[in-house]
Write a protein that holds these residues in place. Sequence first.
Motif, PDB file in Angstrom:
ATOM      1  N   ALA A   4      87.755  29.876  67.203  1.00 27.68           N
ATOM      2  CA  ALA A   4      86.600  30.449  66.512  1.00 27.68           C
ATOM      3  C   ALA A   4      85.716  29.359  65.926  1.00 27.68           C
ATOM      4  CB  ALA A   4      87.078  31.375  65.400  1.00 27.68           C
ATOM      5  N   THR A   5      84.405  29.572  65.999  1.00 23.64           N
ATOM      6  CA  THR A   5      83.452  28.717  65.300  1.00 23.64           C
ATOM      7  C   THR A   5      82.966  29.498  64.086  1.00 23.64           C
ATOM      8  OG1 THR A   5      82.799  27.725  67.385  1.00 23.64           O
ATOM      9  CG2 THR A   5      81.312  27.405  65.523  1.00 23.64           C
ATOM     10  N   VAL A   6      83.168  28.916  62.899  1.00 30.52           N
ATOM     11  CA  VAL A   6      82.981  29.653  61.650  1.00 30.52           C
ATOM     12  C   VAL A   6      81.976  28.928  60.757  1.00 30.52           C
ATOM     13  CG1 VAL A   6      84.175  30.473  59.590  1.00 30.52           C
ATOM     14  CG2 VAL A   6      85.374  30.453  61.759  1.00 30.52           C
ATOM     15  N   LYS A   7      81.065  29.702  60.177  1.00 32.79           N
ATOM     16  CA  LYS A   7      80.075  29.123  59.262  1.00 32.79           C
ATOM     17  C   LYS A   7      80.371  29.591  57.842  1.00 32.79           C
ATOM     18  CE  LYS A   7      75.071  29.311  58.605  1.00 32.79           C
ATOM     19  NZ  LYS A   7      74.306  28.112  58.916  1.00 32.79           N
ATOM     20  N   ALA A   8      80.427  28.649  56.922  1.00 38.00           N
ATOM     21  CA  ALA A   8      80.737  28.973  55.528  1.00 38.00           C
ATOM     22  C   ALA A   8      79.450  29.003  54.716  1.00 38.00           C
ATOM     23  CB  ALA A   8      81.698  27.932  54.953  1.00 38.00           C
ATOM     24  N   SER A   9      79.292  30.058  53.878  1.00 32.93           N
ATOM     25  CA  SER A   9      78.034  30.196  53.138  1.00 32.93           C
ATOM     26  C   SER A   9      78.144  29.802  51.673  1.00 32.93           C
ATOM     27  CB  SER A   9      77.538  31.646  53.244  1.00 32.93           C
ATOM     28  OG  SER A   9      78.504  32.517  52.692  1.00 32.93           O
ATOM     29  N   ASP A  10      79.365  29.540  51.195  1.00 37.53           N
ATOM     30  CA  ASP A  10      79.522  29.207  49.777  1.00 37.53           C
ATOM     31  C   ASP A  10      78.983  27.804  49.473  1.00 37.53           C
ATOM     32  OD1 ASP A  10      80.856  31.540  48.671  1.00 37.53           O
ATOM     33  OD2 ASP A  10      82.548  30.988  49.948  1.00 37.53           O
ATOM     34  N   SER A  11      78.660  27.567  48.194  1.00 33.57           N
ATOM     35  CA  SER A  11      78.069  26.275  47.812  1.00 33.57           C
ATOM     36  C   SER A  11      79.094  25.144  47.912  1.00 33.57           C
ATOM     37  CB  SER A  11      77.514  26.366  46.400  1.00 33.57           C
ATOM     38  OG  SER A  11      78.551  26.736  45.511  1.00 33.57           O
ATOM     39  N   ILE A  12      80.359  25.451  47.664  1.00 31.50           N
ATOM     40  CA  ILE A  12      81.412  24.440  47.863  1.00 31.50           C
ATOM     41  C   ILE A  12      82.261  24.891  49.041  1.00 31.50           C
ATOM     42  CG2 ILE A  12      83.385  23.237  46.844  1.00 31.50           C
ATOM     43  CD1 ILE A  12      82.246  23.830  44.092  1.00 31.50           C
ATOM     44  N   LYS A  13      82.415  23.993  50.004  1.00 30.27           N
ATOM     45  CA  LYS A  13      83.235  24.318  51.172  1.00 30.27           C
ATOM     46  C   LYS A  13      84.647  23.788  50.924  1.00 30.27           C
ATOM     47  CE  LYS A  13      79.156  25.097  53.156  1.00 30.27           C
ATOM     48  NZ  LYS A  13      77.962  25.236  52.285  1.00 30.27           N
TER      49      LYS A  13
END
Lengths: 313, 249
Positions: free
Chosen positions: A134-143
Motif C-alpha cells: 500500500a502507498t499511504v499518505k499521512a495528513s497529520d502535522s506530525i508523522k
Amino acid sequence: MSILVIAEHDNSSLKQATLNVVAAAKAIGGDIDVLVAGENVGAIAEAAAKAEGVNKVLVADNAVYGHFLAENLSELVAEVGKGYSHILTSAGTTGKDFMPRVAALLDVAQVSDIIRVESEDTFVRPIYAGNAIATVKASDSIKVVTVRPTGFDPVAAEGGSASVEQLDVVKDAGLSAFVSEEKAESDRPDLASAGIVISGGRGMQNGDNFKMLEQVADQLGAAVGASRAAVDAGFVPNDMQVGQTGKIVAPQLYIAVGISGAIQHLAGMSDSKVIVAINKDEEAPIFQVADYGLVADLFEAVPQLEEELKKAL
Amino acid sequence: MKVLVAVKRVIDYNVKVRVKPDNTGVDLANVKMAMNPFCEIAVEEAVRLKEKGVASEIVVVSIGPKASQEQIRTALALGADRGIHIETDEEVQSLEAAKLLKAVVEKEEPKLVILGKQSIDSDNNQTGQMLAALTGMGQGTFASEVAVDGDKVNVTREVDGGLMTVALNLPAVVTTDLRLNEPRYASLPNIMKAKKKPLESVSPADLGVEVAARLSTLKVEAPAARQAGIKVADVAELVDKLKNEAKVI
C-alpha cells in the motif's frame, strides 16, 4: 523539516537498525536528530553521533528508561518529539511497543513498518502479510512512522560528527515495572542483521534436529531461523521465527530447509539476495522463489552440505 | 474481575489475497471472512481466566459493519458473556478504533483489556498500545504468558532476542502473541447458546467519537514477483553455485 529518530539499542551497543532508520530519515529530507534513551548510554550516544547524516544526538540517560518500558518511553518521546515534523524508529519489538503510544499521546496516526519513502508525507508499506503493498499518505502535522530496517540500506556508521546534548527529562508513568528477562544466549549473529540465515521448517520434525542446521550455521557464520510452522509445532522458540508474524530478514544468502514456503514465511524473507531451498517435495511453493532449489531429503542433504562446506571454505 | 476483549472481522487467513485490478485495495467481494487469529487467542485467554476463577465476566466488543456481529457471536460461543457491537460502515483506523474502545472502557470499567497484537489485514500493530495510552493504562504487548496477581498482572512478552516479563498495575491492556495459547473450537451446543446471549449495538456517535481517517491509501499493488531459479542435482553442485556463481559464501 526536522526529523527525530529514536535509536534502537540494548544499553550496550547501538543496533544497526538505527542506521537503516536514519537512511529512511534521509530519504524524507531535513535535519535529523537522534534520541538515545536508556541507562548508561554514553557510549551509544557517541556511536550515534558518528553516524552519517546526523545533526544532533539527544540523550535521556536514566534508570526509568533502562528497560524501554513503553509507558515511560512514550511520554519522553511525545514531549521531545512534538517540535518535529517526523518521529521515526525501527519496527523492532521495542519500537512496535512504544511508538503507537507516542502517536496516541500526540493525537496523530501512525504509519507502521514502511519499506519506502515516496515523499515527506507518503510512504509505502506491506499489508495482508506482504500479499499487497500500500502507498499511504499521512495528513497529520506530525508523522509518526516505524521503519522496516530491511527496506533501507544503512547509512555509514562512521564519519559523522553530531553534537551530543543531555536532556533532563525524567518520565516515570508509574504504571509498569520490569520483572525479568530471558535472553537467548547465542554466539551466532543476530537473526535480523545476519548476512547468512539458515532456517528450518516443519520438515525438521523436532527441535533436536535443528542442531544439524546449527552446525552448518557455525561453518557459514550464519544465524538460525525457523518458519512459523516449526514454532507452532514447538520445535524452537518464537524469537527464531522468520515471517510476517516474526522477524523480517533480507540477508545475502537465505537457506530454507524443510520449509514449504507459505506466504506468511515468504513475506519475511523474499527480499533476500540469494535464496536456497532444500525440500523433498518438488511441488513446494518455496521453489518458486528459490534461486537454487535442491529436491532432496533434508536428513541426507544437510549433513552432506556440512561436509561439502568443509571442503569448499 | 471484568475482562474486555476486542475482536476484529478480517479476511480468513487461509484465503489467497488478491489486489483489485484498479489498485484501489484488496478484493473482499465474496471472500470468506473470520475472526482475526490474534483476536481468537485474546478470547481464549479471557475464557481461561474465567475458568480459573480470575475473570468474572467477559465482554466482547467489535467495531465494523453489521456482519461483524458474526465474530461477536463466535466469541460468545467460545465463552464470552456479552457482546457490544460498534456499528459503522466507514473505514476505522487504529487511532479511531482506540478512541471508540476507550469510550467502551470508560463505560464498562474492565480490569483487563485483551486484544490481538495486530490484525492480519492492515498489519498495523497499534490499537492496543493506543488504547493503553488514551486510557492511561500500562500495556503488556506480544504476550506469551499472562498471570493476574492481586492488583497487578505479570505479562511475559515476546521481544527481539528472547522474553521479557513486566508487572503492570490493573487495569491494564494486554496484546496477544501466537504462543499465548491454542484457541479451542466452539461446540455446537455453545454456538446455539451464544445466539441467546445479549448483544448490544451502538454507533460511534453514541460513544461521542467522530470516525475520520487520518491516513489515505493512494494505491494498493501486488508485490513484485520473484523469479524461480534453477534446480541443482546435488549438494556438491549447490555449494559450487553458491561459491562460484552467486559468490555468497
